[in-house]
Design a protein around this motif. Structure first.
Motif, PDB file in Angstrom:
ATOM      1  N   THR A 177     -11.639  -7.028   7.191  1.00 55.78           N
ATOM      2  CA  THR A 177     -13.053  -7.856   7.834  1.00 55.78           C
ATOM      3  C   THR A 177     -13.755  -7.168   8.916  1.00 55.78           C
ATOM      4  N   ASN A 178     -12.882  -6.251   9.629  1.00 58.86           N
ATOM      5  CA  ASN A 178     -13.575  -5.716  10.777  1.00 58.86           C
ATOM      6  C   ASN A 178     -13.682  -6.596  12.050  1.00 58.86           C
ATOM      7  N   ILE A 179     -13.087  -7.805  11.680  1.00 65.62           N
ATOM      8  CA  ILE A 179     -13.200  -8.751  13.076  1.00 65.62           C
ATOM      9  C   ILE A 179     -12.601  -8.282  14.268  1.00 65.62           C
ATOM     10  N   THR A 180     -11.446  -7.545  14.228  1.00 69.61           N
ATOM     11  CA  THR A 180     -10.887  -6.844  15.612  1.00 69.61           C
ATOM     12  C   THR A 180     -11.614  -5.951  15.862  1.00 69.61           C
ATOM     13  N   ALA A 181     -12.448  -4.954  15.129  1.00 62.71           N
ATOM     14  CA  ALA A 181     -13.094  -3.939  15.897  1.00 62.71           C
ATOM     15  C   ALA A 181     -14.490  -5.042  16.633  1.00 62.71           C
ATOM     16  N   GLU A 182     -14.963  -5.825  15.649  1.00 62.46           N
ATOM     17  CA  GLU A 182     -16.095  -6.519  16.384  1.00 62.46           C
ATOM     18  C   GLU A 182     -15.993  -7.107  17.377  1.00 62.46           C
ATOM     19  N   THR A 183     -14.693  -8.167  17.668  1.00 68.88           N
ATOM     20  CA  THR A 183     -14.372  -8.940  18.718  1.00 68.88           C
ATOM     21  C   THR A 183     -13.719  -8.182  19.828  1.00 68.88           C
ATOM     22  N   LYS A 184     -13.120  -7.262  19.489  1.00 65.74           N
ATOM     23  CA  LYS A 184     -11.927  -6.360  20.416  1.00 65.74           C
ATOM     24  C   LYS A 184     -11.061  -7.270  21.128  1.00 65.74           C
ATOM     25  N   HIS A 185     -10.658  -8.300  20.091  1.00 66.10           N
ATOM     26  CA  HIS A 185      -9.514  -9.007  20.597  1.00 66.10           C
ATOM     27  C   HIS A 185      -8.165  -8.713  19.992  1.00 66.10           C
ATOM     28  N   THR A 186      -7.427  -8.288  21.067  1.00 65.78           N
ATOM     29  CA  THR A 186      -6.179  -7.622  20.978  1.00 65.78           C
ATOM     30  C   THR A 186      -5.077  -8.357  20.546  1.00 65.78           C
ATOM     31  N   THR A 187      -5.349  -9.820  20.754  1.00 70.35           N
ATOM     32  CA  THR A 187      -4.042 -10.576  20.022  1.00 70.35           C
ATOM     33  C   THR A 187      -4.248 -10.846  18.609  1.00 70.35           C
ATOM     34  N   LEU A 188      -5.388 -10.374  17.963  1.00 63.79           N
ATOM     35  CA  LEU A 188      -5.489 -10.761  16.308  1.00 63.79           C
ATOM     36  C   LEU A 188      -4.850  -9.460  15.817  1.00 63.79           C
ATOM     37  N   GLU A 189      -4.313  -9.921  14.575  1.00 62.08           N
ATOM     38  CA  GLU A 189      -3.624  -8.980  13.708  1.00 62.08           C
ATOM     39  C   GLU A 189      -4.119  -9.228  12.175  1.00 62.08           C
ATOM     40  N   GLU A 190      -4.810  -8.368  11.793  1.00 60.75           N
ATOM     41  CA  GLU A 190      -5.321  -8.459  10.378  1.00 60.75           C
ATOM     42  C   GLU A 190      -4.258  -8.052   9.357  1.00 60.75           C
ATOM     43  N   LYS A 191      -3.808  -8.720   8.519  1.00 60.70           N
ATOM     44  CA  LYS A 191      -2.921  -8.078   7.401  1.00 60.70           C
ATOM     45  C   LYS A 191      -3.567  -8.182   5.983  1.00 60.70           C
ATOM     46  N   VAL A 192      -3.769  -7.140   5.567  1.00 63.57           N
ATOM     47  CA  VAL A 192      -4.925  -6.820   4.242  1.00 63.57           C
ATOM     48  C   VAL A 192      -3.657  -6.951   3.209  1.00 63.57           C
ATOM     49  N   ILE A 193      -3.553  -7.990   2.002  1.00 58.69           N
ATOM     50  CA  ILE A 193      -2.652  -8.194   1.474  1.00 58.69           C
ATOM     51  C   ILE A 193      -3.292  -8.492   0.006  1.00 58.69           C
ATOM     52  N   ASP A 194      -2.111  -8.462  -1.072  1.00 63.96           N
ATOM     53  CA  ASP A 194      -2.436  -8.659  -2.596  1.00 63.96           C
ATOM     54  C   ASP A 194      -2.088 -10.147  -2.520  1.00 63.96           C
ATOM     55  N   PHE A 195      -3.046 -11.162  -2.933  1.00 63.89           N
ATOM     56  CA  PHE A 195      -2.433 -12.318  -3.107  1.00 63.89           C
ATOM     57  C   PHE A 195      -1.746 -12.828  -4.349  1.00 63.89           C
ATOM     58  N   GLU A 196      -1.768 -11.679  -5.302  1.00 62.44           N
ATOM     59  CA  GLU A 196      -1.536 -11.790  -6.466  1.00 62.44           C
ATOM     60  C   GLU A 196       0.202 -11.283  -6.451  1.00 62.44           C
ATOM     61  N   ASP A 197       0.520 -10.785  -5.386  1.00 62.08           N
ATOM     62  CA  ASP A 197       1.816 -10.340  -5.275  1.00 62.08           C
ATOM     63  C   ASP A 197       2.558 -10.532  -3.681  1.00 62.08           C
ATOM     64  N   LEU A 198       2.287 -11.887  -3.585  1.00 65.42           N
ATOM     65  CA  LEU A 198       2.723 -12.487  -1.958  1.00 65.42           C
ATOM     66  C   LEU A 198       4.177 -11.896  -1.840  1.00 65.42           C
ATOM     67  N   ASN A 199       5.165 -12.013  -2.551  1.00 67.61           N
ATOM     68  CA  ASN A 199       6.501 -11.485  -2.211  1.00 67.61           C
ATOM     69  C   ASN A 199       6.363 -10.188  -1.412  1.00 67.61           C
ATOM     70  N   SER A 200       5.375  -9.316  -1.512  1.00 64.64           N
ATOM     71  CA  SER A 200       5.137  -7.926  -0.844  1.00 64.64           C
ATOM     72  C   SER A 200       5.314  -8.365   0.497  1.00 64.64           C
ATOM     73  N   ILE A 201       4.658  -9.322   0.953  1.00 60.80           N
ATOM     74  CA  ILE A 201       4.697  -9.814   2.391  1.00 60.80           C
ATOM     75  C   ILE A 201       6.017 -10.453   3.053  1.00 60.80           C
ATOM     76  N   LYS A 202       6.797 -10.690   2.130  1.00 60.59           N
ATOM     77  CA  LYS A 202       7.939 -11.600   2.277  1.00 60.59           C
ATOM     78  C   LYS A 202       8.527 -11.297   3.711  1.00 60.59           C
ATOM     79  N   ASP A 203       8.955  -9.953   3.600  1.00 62.10           N
ATOM     80  CA  ASP A 203       9.857  -9.296   4.912  1.00 62.10           C
ATOM     81  C   ASP A 203       9.067  -9.519   6.222  1.00 62.10           C
TER      82      ASP A 203
END
Length: 279
Positions: free
Chosen positions: A58-84
């Protein structure tokens, strides 16, 4: 439990200091309510980290420059991939604003259920230390209950927007779906589950149709006359009030577990507005 009294809730810097040591997860951060929740959390610098899960950057981090924001791009069809990832992160407060519309899914009930229910419940399962194939998270599940007294893990507060009249036994598709979501979340036994049941959501969309524009512009002026007495809860509510109500409830309203029973609290229109307008 429906909450109808928030008169004893006050803002306080002590609560905000507690939140600065916590991590928040926002689901549906690009939607009407989720976008406001995310912007509010970032602009007020409330949490040590705010995580969002998105389909694409989304580029929200770059636009807002908020260092507390962590954007995780994921595949919602394979949510087990972000289990760990989800099970290794100490996530404390979850704001779930994920949802869709009949127009967005082209009238497909199957796709509607997948976005509104399946994605949310599967992520909730992962947060509770399970995988998406677990039968826990189903209102008919007989799987062993999650142990909410596990002191090795952070206590989790899950806040979600559903709908007025949500009921898994409803004869109407929408309210039945929202009721199923609530029931499945309850079965996952989050230490605290806050359910927000708004009525008619008021938001100004880009390029609205004529009926929607007329509704947004004129309904608020006539609803006090139409929706009186027991019907008052059906009056419109601004998306901003729902977003702020969720945040203020998480930050300033204290609830405590009794024994091993998780907290389930329900907020309808008036209580949500009172939370949103805390001084």
């Amino acid at each position: 439990m429906e909450v109808d009294d928030v008169t004893n809730v006050e803002k306080g810097t002590d609560y905000e200091e507690e939140a600065k040591a916590k991590t928040a997860l926002v689901l549906g951060s690009t939607g009407a309510i989720g976008k406001i929740v995310l912007n509010e959390l970032l602009s007020r610098d409330i949490y040590s980290k705010v995580i969002i899960l998105t389909r694409r950057a989304t580029n929200i981090t770059a636009e807002t420059k908020h260092t507390t924001l962590e954007e995780k791009v994921i595949d919602f069809e394979d949510l087990n991939s972000i289990k760990d990832y989800l099970q290794s992160e100490p996530i404390h407060d979850i704001y779930s604003c994920m949802g869709t519309t009949q127009k967005a899914v082209g009238g497909s009930k199957e796709l509607y259920v997948k976005i509104d229910h399946d994605y949310v419940i599967d992520i909730a399962k992962l947060l509770r230390g399970k995988d998406t194939s677990s039968t826990s998270g189903s209102s008919s599940s007989s799987e062993e209950e999650t142990n909410i007294l596990d002191d090795s893990k952070p206590k989790q507060h899950f806040s979600i927007v559903t709908s007025l009249a949500a009921d898994p036994n409803s004869m109407f598709f929408y309210t039945q779906l929202k009721g199923r979501i609530e029931a499945d979340l309850i079965s996952l036994r989050f230490e605290r589950l806050s359910i927000f049941r708004p009525s008619l959501l008021m938001t100004k969309r880009e390029n609205p149709g004529i009926p929607e524009k007329l509704f947004v512009d004129y309904f608020p002026s006539v609803s006090p006359w139409i929706c009186r007495g027991p019907l008052a809860k059906y009056r419109e509510i601004k998306v901003e009030d729902v977003a702020l109500g969720m945040i203020n409830n998480a930050l300033y309203r204290r609830s405590s577990n009794t024994g091993d029973h998780p907290i389930v609290e329900i907020f309808e229109r008036d209580t949500t507005i009172r939370l949103a307008t805390l001084n």
